[in-house]
Design an enzyme around this catalytic site. Structure first.
Site, PDB file in Angstrom:
ATOM      1  N   LYS A  71       0.831  -1.213   0.000  1.00 41.21           N
ATOM      2  CA  LYS A  71       0.000   0.000   0.000  1.00 41.21           C
ATOM      3  C   LYS A  71       0.864   1.261   0.000  1.00 41.21           C
ATOM      4  O   LYS A  71       0.645   2.172  -0.792  1.00 41.21           O
ATOM      5  CB  LYS A  71      -0.930   0.030   1.222  1.00 41.21           C
ATOM      6  CG  LYS A  71      -1.905  -1.145   1.275  1.00 41.21           C
ATOM      7  CD  LYS A  71      -2.860  -1.028   2.461  1.00 41.21           C
ATOM      8  CE  LYS A  71      -2.203  -1.094   3.821  1.00 41.21           C
ATOM      9  NZ  LYS A  71      -1.621  -2.399   4.171  1.00 41.21           N
ATOM     10  N   ARG A 113      -9.889   0.785   8.248  1.00 39.67           N
ATOM     11  CA  ARG A 113      -9.499  -0.573   8.605  1.00 39.67           C
ATOM     12  C   ARG A 113     -10.637  -1.316   9.284  1.00 39.67           C
ATOM     13  O   ARG A 113     -10.489  -2.502   9.613  1.00 39.67           O
ATOM     14  CB  ARG A 113      -8.311  -0.526   9.568  1.00 39.67           C
ATOM     15  CG  ARG A 113      -6.969  -0.870   8.966  1.00 39.67           C
ATOM     16  CD  ARG A 113      -5.955  -0.767  10.081  1.00 39.67           C
ATOM     17  NE  ARG A 113      -4.699  -1.394   9.839  1.00 39.67           N
ATOM     18  CZ  ARG A 113      -3.659  -0.824   9.235  1.00 39.67           C
ATOM     19  NH1 ARG A 113      -3.763   0.362   8.721  1.00 39.67           N
ATOM     20  NH2 ARG A 113      -2.520  -1.462   9.133  1.00 39.67           N
ATOM     21  N   ARG A 152      11.724  -5.586   5.591  1.00 41.08           N
ATOM     22  CA  ARG A 152      11.692  -4.243   4.985  1.00 41.08           C
ATOM     23  C   ARG A 152      12.349  -3.167   5.844  1.00 41.08           C
ATOM     24  O   ARG A 152      12.424  -3.272   7.065  1.00 41.08           O
ATOM     25  CB  ARG A 152      10.259  -3.861   4.604  1.00 41.08           C
ATOM     26  CG  ARG A 152       9.350  -3.554   5.760  1.00 41.08           C
ATOM     27  CD  ARG A 152       7.919  -3.315   5.247  1.00 41.08           C
ATOM     28  NE  ARG A 152       7.025  -3.051   6.347  1.00 41.08           N
ATOM     29  CZ  ARG A 152       5.726  -2.826   6.223  1.00 41.08           C
ATOM     30  NH1 ARG A 152       5.167  -2.865   5.033  1.00 41.08           N
ATOM     31  NH2 ARG A 152       4.991  -2.588   7.277  1.00 41.08           N
ATOM     32  N   ARG A 198      10.874  -0.631  11.216  1.00 41.72           N
ATOM     33  CA  ARG A 198       9.796  -0.384  12.168  1.00 41.72           C
ATOM     34  C   ARG A 198       9.831  -1.394  13.300  1.00 41.72           C
ATOM     35  O   ARG A 198      10.064  -2.581  13.066  1.00 41.72           O
ATOM     36  CB  ARG A 198       8.451  -0.446  11.444  1.00 41.72           C
ATOM     37  CG  ARG A 198       8.023   0.892  10.902  1.00 41.72           C
ATOM     38  CD  ARG A 198       6.867   0.782   9.983  1.00 41.72           C
ATOM     39  NE  ARG A 198       5.762  -0.038  10.484  1.00 41.72           N
ATOM     40  CZ  ARG A 198       4.657  -0.260   9.809  1.00 41.72           C
ATOM     41  NH1 ARG A 198       4.492   0.283   8.616  1.00 41.72           N
ATOM     42  NH2 ARG A 198       3.707  -1.005  10.302  1.00 41.72           N
ATOM     43  N   ARG A 218      -0.909  -8.729  13.139  1.00 41.93           N
ATOM     44  CA  ARG A 218      -1.485  -7.720  12.234  1.00 41.93           C
ATOM     45  C   ARG A 218      -2.284  -8.379  11.106  1.00 41.93           C
ATOM     46  O   ARG A 218      -3.321  -7.874  10.685  1.00 41.93           O
ATOM     47  CB  ARG A 218      -0.375  -6.825  11.691  1.00 41.93           C
ATOM     48  CG  ARG A 218       0.067  -5.780  12.736  1.00 41.93           C
ATOM     49  CD  ARG A 218       1.498  -5.329  12.571  1.00 41.93           C
ATOM     50  NE  ARG A 218       1.756  -4.694  11.303  1.00 41.93           N
ATOM     51  CZ  ARG A 218       2.982  -4.567  10.771  1.00 41.93           C
ATOM     52  NH1 ARG A 218       4.034  -5.037  11.407  1.00 41.93           N
ATOM     53  NH2 ARG A 218       3.135  -3.971   9.624  1.00 41.93           N
TER      54      ARG A 218
HETATM   55  P1  ADP Z   1       0.743  -2.072   8.031  1.00 43.49           P
HETATM   56  O1  ADP Z   1      -0.291  -1.786   6.989  1.00 43.49           O
HETATM   57  O2  ADP Z   1       2.011  -2.598   7.434  1.00 43.49           O
HETATM   58  O3  ADP Z   1       0.241  -2.901   9.181  1.00 43.49           O
HETATM   59  P2  ADP Z   1       0.589   0.665   9.055  1.00 43.49           P
HETATM   60  O4  ADP Z   1       1.748   1.584   9.096  1.00 43.49           O
HETATM   61  O5  ADP Z   1      -0.539   0.991   8.154  1.00 43.49           O
HETATM   62  O6  ADP Z   1       1.230  -0.741   8.711  1.00 43.49           O
HETATM   63  O7  ADP Z   1      -0.023   0.490  10.527  1.00 43.49           O
HETATM   64  C1  ADP Z   1       0.770   0.191  11.655  1.00 43.49           C
HETATM   65  C2  ADP Z   1      -0.117   0.027  12.893  1.00 43.49           C
HETATM   66  O8  ADP Z   1      -0.808   1.269  13.157  1.00 43.49           O
HETATM   67  C3  ADP Z   1      -1.226  -1.000  12.783  1.00 43.49           C
HETATM   68  O9  ADP Z   1      -0.775  -2.303  13.101  1.00 43.49           O
HETATM   69  C4  ADP Z   1      -2.254  -0.462  13.791  1.00 43.49           C
HETATM   70  O10 ADP Z   1      -1.893  -0.775  15.115  1.00 43.49           O
HETATM   71  C5  ADP Z   1      -2.131   1.044  13.631  1.00 43.49           C
HETATM   72  N1  ADP Z   1      -3.085   1.586  12.618  1.00 43.49           N
HETATM   73  C6  ADP Z   1      -2.773   2.176  11.431  1.00 43.49           C
HETATM   74  N2  ADP Z   1      -3.891   2.573  10.783  1.00 43.49           N
HETATM   75  C7  ADP Z   1      -4.937   2.216  11.577  1.00 43.49           C
HETATM   76  C8  ADP Z   1      -6.348   2.310  11.466  1.00 43.49           C
HETATM   77  N3  ADP Z   1      -6.932   2.877  10.390  1.00 43.49           N
HETATM   78  N4  ADP Z   1      -7.122   1.850  12.485  1.00 43.49           N
HETATM   79  C9  ADP Z   1      -6.568   1.273  13.574  1.00 43.49           C
HETATM   80  N5  ADP Z   1      -5.243   1.138  13.744  1.00 43.49           N
HETATM   81  C10 ADP Z   1      -4.431   1.593  12.761  1.00 43.49           C
END
Ligand code: ADP
Ligand code: ZN
Length: 229
Positions: free
Chosen positions: A24, A99, A138, A172, A183
């Site tokens: 993404k 999400r 990554r 990260r 996740r």
């Molecule tokens: P990835 O898609 O690789 O899991 P992100 O950087 O999008 O990584 O998200 C990292 C973390 O941030 C998620 O595991 C979650 O805990 C939190 N997070 C991000 N976006 C949301 C969202 N829209 N709703 C709830 N938690 C979120």
């Protein structure tokens, strides 16, 4: 952006759906460069909030470390603030948001309030088994944010960013096999139902995201072009 950036005659607001590691962020960056759309990553917004120690960041920190989802109210408030900024007016790529169904409904309401709408939701389709390897390997350039991978995309010159020449890279804290598994589980339980949500609205596009980065990018460019037609 450069002189070849196409001018969009209509506002494009794209949602990128997909599990962690689906690409993404990589694809959002490419679309941002190509079309001048603004990438809004709730993961990045939350990581900034954690680093700044804001109340939202404090609420999010431990949940993010365990691989769970941050409460809807926290994420929606952060997103709402960011979406109101002028640099989002020309079009947005939502990366990691919504999400949950509640977040998708809140997003629809926010967009409608601004006289806008989600033009397409793209589901990046991948195999779960490959995702753990993708995410675990990554890292990103701390100066420009370009993403790399130990096996799939190393810098041309070891230790030097291809894009900006930077020499500092970061991984990260939540990109460990254990957290990635949590996740992925959260994705299947909470986020995958959004595929049906957008299908019902007639805005869903499915893309094979196991293909090489450039192939996925070409497909996404075609999707954006089509939503403009
Ligand atoms: P990835 O898609 O690789 O899991 P992100 O950087 O999008 O990584 O998200 C990292 C973390 O941030 C998620 O595991 C979650 O805990 C939190 N997070 C991000 N976006 C949301 C969202 N829209 N709703 C709830 N938690 C979120
Ligand atoms: Zn760089």
């Amino acid at each position: 952006m450069d002189g070849t950036t196409p001018t969009l005659s209509r506002c494009v607001n794209l949602v990128l759906l997909g599990p962690p590691g689906a690409g993404k962020g990589t694809q959002a960056r490419l679309l941002q460069e190509r079309f001048g759309l603004m990438q809004l990553s709730t993961g990045d917004l939350l990581r900034s909030a954690v680093a700044a120690g804001t109340p939202a960041g404090q609420a999010a920190k431990s949940v993010m470390e365990s691989g769970g989802l941050v409460p809807d109210a926290v994420v929606i408030a952060i997103l709402r603030d960011r979406l109101a900024a002028d640099d989002c007016a020309a079009g947005v790529i939502f990366d990691g948001f919504p999400r949950t169904i509640a977040q998708a409904e809140a997003l629809d309401a926010m967009m409608a309030g601004q006289g806008r709408q989600i033009t397409a939701a793209v589901s990046l389709e991948v195999d779960d088994a490959a995702m753990v390897a993708r995410v675990s390997g990554r890292f990103t350039c701390t100066a420009c944010g370009e993403g790399y991978h130990d096996s799939f995309k190393r810098p041309g010159t070891p230790g030097r960013c291809d894009v900006c020449g930077g020499a500092e890279f970061a991984r990260r804290a939540d990109d460990t096999p254990k957290t990635v598994t949590a996740r992925l589980a959260a994705y299947h339980a909470e986020t995958a139902p959004l595929i049906a949500y957008y299908a019902r609205r007639g805005t869903l596009e499915c893309v094979d995201a196991m293909a090489p980065i450039t192939t996925v990018s070409e497909t996404l460019t075609a999707v954006v072009a089509r939503t403009l037609a």
